[in-house]
Design a protein around this motif. Structure first.
Motif, PDB file in Angstrom:
ATOM      1  N   ASN A  66       0.954  -1.112   0.010  1.00  0.00           N
ATOM      2  CA  ASN A  66       0.057   0.229   0.019  1.00  0.00           C
ATOM      3  C   ASN A  66       1.003   1.370  -0.010  1.00  0.00           C
ATOM      4  O   ASN A  66       2.287   0.882   0.065  1.00  0.00           O
ATOM      5  CB  ASN A  66      -0.857  -0.176   1.245  1.00  0.00           C
ATOM      6  CG  ASN A  66      -0.153  -0.133   2.538  1.00  0.00           C
ATOM      7  OD1 ASN A  66       0.992   0.259   2.731  1.00  0.00           O
ATOM      8  ND2 ASN A  66      -0.946  -0.426   3.374  1.00  0.00           N
ATOM      9  N   ASN A  67       0.298   2.363  -0.099  1.00  0.00           N
ATOM     10  CA  ASN A  67       1.126   3.562  -0.120  1.00  0.00           C
ATOM     11  C   ASN A  67       2.230   3.678   1.155  1.00  0.00           C
ATOM     12  O   ASN A  67       3.231   4.222   0.822  1.00  0.00           O
ATOM     13  CB  ASN A  67       0.091   4.759  -0.212  1.00  0.00           C
ATOM     14  CG  ASN A  67      -0.619   5.052  -1.470  1.00  0.00           C
ATOM     15  OD1 ASN A  67      -0.150   4.330  -2.414  1.00  0.00           O
ATOM     16  ND2 ASN A  67      -1.720   5.651  -1.383  1.00  0.00           N
ATOM     17  N   GLN A  68       1.608   3.531   2.438  1.00  0.00           N
ATOM     18  CA  GLN A  68       2.652   3.406   3.285  1.00  0.00           C
ATOM     19  C   GLN A  68       3.743   2.544   3.273  1.00  0.00           C
ATOM     20  O   GLN A  68       4.851   2.684   3.809  1.00  0.00           O
ATOM     21  CB  GLN A  68       1.909   3.141   4.671  1.00  0.00           C
ATOM     22  CG  GLN A  68       0.816   4.127   5.097  1.00  0.00           C
ATOM     23  CD  GLN A  68       0.096   3.936   6.195  1.00  0.00           C
ATOM     24  OE1 GLN A  68      -0.246   2.615   6.514  1.00  0.00           O
ATOM     25  NE2 GLN A  68      -0.433   4.873   7.088  1.00  0.00           N
ATOM     26  N   GLY A  69       3.462   1.085   2.851  1.00  0.00           N
ATOM     27  CA  GLY A  69       4.521   0.254   2.576  1.00  0.00           C
ATOM     28  C   GLY A  69       5.446   0.701   1.576  1.00  0.00           C
ATOM     29  O   GLY A  69       6.698   0.577   1.476  1.00  0.00           O
ATOM     30  N   LYS A  70       5.017   1.444   0.489  1.00  0.00           N
ATOM     31  CA  LYS A  70       5.914   1.958  -0.460  1.00  0.00           C
ATOM     32  C   LYS A  70       6.796   3.328   0.301  1.00  0.00           C
ATOM     33  O   LYS A  70       8.219   2.989  -0.055  1.00  0.00           O
ATOM     34  CB  LYS A  70       5.311   2.813  -1.655  1.00  0.00           C
ATOM     35  CG  LYS A  70       4.647   1.820  -2.479  1.00  0.00           C
ATOM     36  CD  LYS A  70       3.540   2.333  -3.570  1.00  0.00           C
ATOM     37  CE  LYS A  70       2.704   1.227  -4.309  1.00  0.00           C
ATOM     38  NZ  LYS A  70       1.746   1.976  -5.170  1.00  0.00           N
ATOM     39  N   THR A  71       6.339   3.757   1.013  1.00  0.00           N
ATOM     40  CA  THR A  71       7.236   4.908   1.851  1.00  0.00           C
ATOM     41  C   THR A  71       8.111   4.102   2.550  1.00  0.00           C
ATOM     42  O   THR A  71       9.508   4.540   2.677  1.00  0.00           O
ATOM     43  CB  THR A  71       6.298   5.738   2.556  1.00  0.00           C
ATOM     44  OG1 THR A  71       5.353   6.404   1.662  1.00  0.00           O
ATOM     45  CG2 THR A  71       7.066   7.074   3.415  1.00  0.00           C
ATOM     46  N   PHE A  72       7.636   3.175   3.517  1.00  0.00           N
ATOM     47  CA  PHE A  72       8.380   2.360   4.269  1.00  0.00           C
ATOM     48  C   PHE A  72       9.621   1.702   3.543  1.00  0.00           C
ATOM     49  O   PHE A  72      10.738   1.597   3.911  1.00  0.00           O
ATOM     50  CB  PHE A  72       7.678   1.363   5.112  1.00  0.00           C
ATOM     51  CG  PHE A  72       8.557   0.665   5.917  1.00  0.00           C
ATOM     52  CD1 PHE A  72       8.918   1.327   7.294  1.00  0.00           C
ATOM     53  CD2 PHE A  72       8.926  -0.692   5.960  1.00  0.00           C
ATOM     54  CE1 PHE A  72       9.783   0.646   8.196  1.00  0.00           C
ATOM     55  CE2 PHE A  72       9.708  -1.245   6.769  1.00  0.00           C
ATOM     56  CZ  PHE A  72      10.056  -0.777   7.890  1.00  0.00           C
ATOM     57  N   ALA A  73       9.467   1.149   2.424  1.00  0.00           N
ATOM     58  CA  ALA A  73      10.311   0.530   1.663  1.00  0.00           C
ATOM     59  C   ALA A  73      11.632   1.438   1.137  1.00  0.00           C
ATOM     60  O   ALA A  73      12.430   1.259   1.201  1.00  0.00           O
ATOM     61  CB  ALA A  73       9.631  -0.327   0.308  1.00  0.00           C
ATOM     62  N   GLU A  74      10.944   2.539   0.621  1.00  0.00           N
ATOM     63  CA  GLU A  74      11.951   3.563   0.189  1.00  0.00           C
ATOM     64  C   GLU A  74      12.789   4.170   1.324  1.00  0.00           C
ATOM     65  O   GLU A  74      14.103   4.271   1.227  1.00  0.00           O
ATOM     66  CB  GLU A  74      11.160   4.724  -0.214  1.00  0.00           C
ATOM     67  CG  GLU A  74      10.562   4.477  -1.656  1.00  0.00           C
ATOM     68  CD  GLU A  74       9.555   5.833  -2.003  1.00  0.00           C
ATOM     69  OE1 GLU A  74       9.301   6.728  -1.220  1.00  0.00           O
ATOM     70  OE2 GLU A  74       9.048   5.506  -3.314  1.00  0.00           O
ATOM     71  N   THR A  75      12.285   4.147   2.755  1.00  0.00           N
ATOM     72  CA  THR A  75      13.206   4.590   3.720  1.00  0.00           C
ATOM     73  C   THR A  75      14.147   3.277   3.864  1.00  0.00           C
ATOM     74  O   THR A  75      15.201   3.906   4.465  1.00  0.00           O
ATOM     75  CB  THR A  75      12.117   4.571   5.007  1.00  0.00           C
ATOM     76  OG1 THR A  75      11.284   5.721   4.462  1.00  0.00           O
ATOM     77  CG2 THR A  75      13.007   5.068   6.267  1.00  0.00           C
ATOM     78  N   VAL A  76      13.716   2.432   3.911  1.00  0.00           N
ATOM     79  CA  VAL A  76      14.663   1.128   3.983  1.00  0.00           C
ATOM     80  C   VAL A  76      15.849   0.818   3.171  1.00  0.00           C
ATOM     81  O   VAL A  76      17.103   0.839   3.396  1.00  0.00           O
ATOM     82  CB  VAL A  76      13.889  -0.501   4.128  1.00  0.00           C
ATOM     83  CG1 VAL A  76      14.958  -1.390   4.229  1.00  0.00           C
ATOM     84  CG2 VAL A  76      12.878  -0.574   5.275  1.00  0.00           C
ATOM     85  N   ILE A  77      15.461   1.226   1.840  1.00  0.00           N
ATOM     86  CA  ILE A  77      16.360   1.443   0.852  1.00  0.00           C
ATOM     87  C   ILE A  77      17.465   2.437   0.982  1.00  0.00           C
ATOM     88  O   ILE A  77      18.629   2.360   0.987  1.00  0.00           O
ATOM     89  CB  ILE A  77      15.680   1.555  -0.510  1.00  0.00           C
ATOM     90  CG1 ILE A  77      14.883   0.315  -0.808  1.00  0.00           C
ATOM     91  CG2 ILE A  77      16.623   1.676  -1.752  1.00  0.00           C
ATOM     92  CD1 ILE A  77      13.962   0.205  -2.276  1.00  0.00           C
ATOM     93  N   LYS A  78      16.908   3.506   1.445  1.00  0.00           N
ATOM     94  CA  LYS A  78      17.739   4.663   1.686  1.00  0.00           C
ATOM     95  C   LYS A  78      18.866   4.499   2.821  1.00  0.00           C
ATOM     96  O   LYS A  78      19.809   5.032   2.774  1.00  0.00           O
ATOM     97  CB  LYS A  78      17.121   6.194   1.921  1.00  0.00           C
ATOM     98  CG  LYS A  78      16.389   6.532   0.607  1.00  0.00           C
ATOM     99  CD  LYS A  78      15.408   7.799   1.063  1.00  0.00           C
ATOM    100  CE  LYS A  78      14.738   8.144  -0.046  1.00  0.00           C
ATOM    101  NZ  LYS A  78      13.590   9.406   0.063  1.00  0.00           N
ATOM    102  N   GLY A  79      18.088   3.822   3.837  1.00  0.00           N
ATOM    103  CA  GLY A  79      19.128   3.286   5.052  1.00  0.00           C
ATOM    104  C   GLY A  79      20.299   2.383   4.647  1.00  0.00           C
ATOM    105  O   GLY A  79      21.381   2.283   5.340  1.00  0.00           O
ATOM    106  N   MET A  80      19.933   1.594   3.368  1.00  0.00           N
ATOM    107  CA  MET A  80      21.125   0.740   2.970  1.00  0.00           C
ATOM    108  C   MET A  80      22.121   1.322   2.265  1.00  0.00           C
ATOM    109  O   MET A  80      23.232   1.119   2.172  1.00  0.00           O
ATOM    110  CB  MET A  80      20.310  -0.569   2.108  1.00  0.00           C
ATOM    111  CG  MET A  80      19.406  -1.362   2.973  1.00  0.00           C
ATOM    112  SD  MET A  80      18.479  -2.285   1.953  1.00  0.00           S
ATOM    113  CE  MET A  80      19.003  -2.659   0.303  1.00  0.00           C
ATOM    114  N   LEU A  81      21.923   2.593   1.776  1.00  0.00           N
ATOM    115  CA  LEU A  81      22.864   3.311   1.103  1.00  0.00           C
ATOM    116  C   LEU A  81      23.824   4.036   1.563  1.00  0.00           C
ATOM    117  O   LEU A  81      23.674   4.326   2.773  1.00  0.00           O
ATOM    118  CB  LEU A  81      22.154   4.313  -0.145  1.00  0.00           C
ATOM    119  CG  LEU A  81      21.126   3.411  -1.124  1.00  0.00           C
ATOM    120  CD1 LEU A  81      20.685   4.467  -2.027  1.00  0.00           C
ATOM    121  CD2 LEU A  81      21.849   2.775  -1.905  1.00  0.00           C
TER     122      LEU A  81
END
Length: 81
Positions: A66-81
């Motif tokens: 869902n939209n919140q999940g997309k935002t959370f996934a983007e946050t996780v990805i940014k944390g990996m970089l």
């Protein structure tokens, strides 16, 4: 965390392959290819149930973010970089 990795995989399916809903088998295959060992997908993915849209039963179950999940996934990805 395995549940975070599954959200990132769902995000990748949507962004890179334009597949909003992903079946259990392709998601498990992608997780295993990524090095994530799962006994049962539903038990791991239910950890983030507030971010997931799911439908179907048993082996025919499909998942999407869902939209919140997309935002959370983007946050996780940014944390990996």
């Amino acid at each position: 965390m395995q549940a975070d990795a599954l959200l990132v995989l769902l995000y990748g399916f949507e962004r890179l392959l334009s597949r909003q809903f992903v079946g259990s088998f392709p998601l498990i295959a992608a997780a295993r290819q990524s090095g994530i060992q799962l006994d049962r997908l539903d038990r791991v993915i239910d950890f983030h149930e507030q971010f997931i849209i799911s439908g179907g039963f048993g082996r025919g179950r499909r998942y999407a973010l869902n939209n919140q999940g997309k935002t959370f996934a983007e946050t996780v990805i940014k944390g990996m970089l």
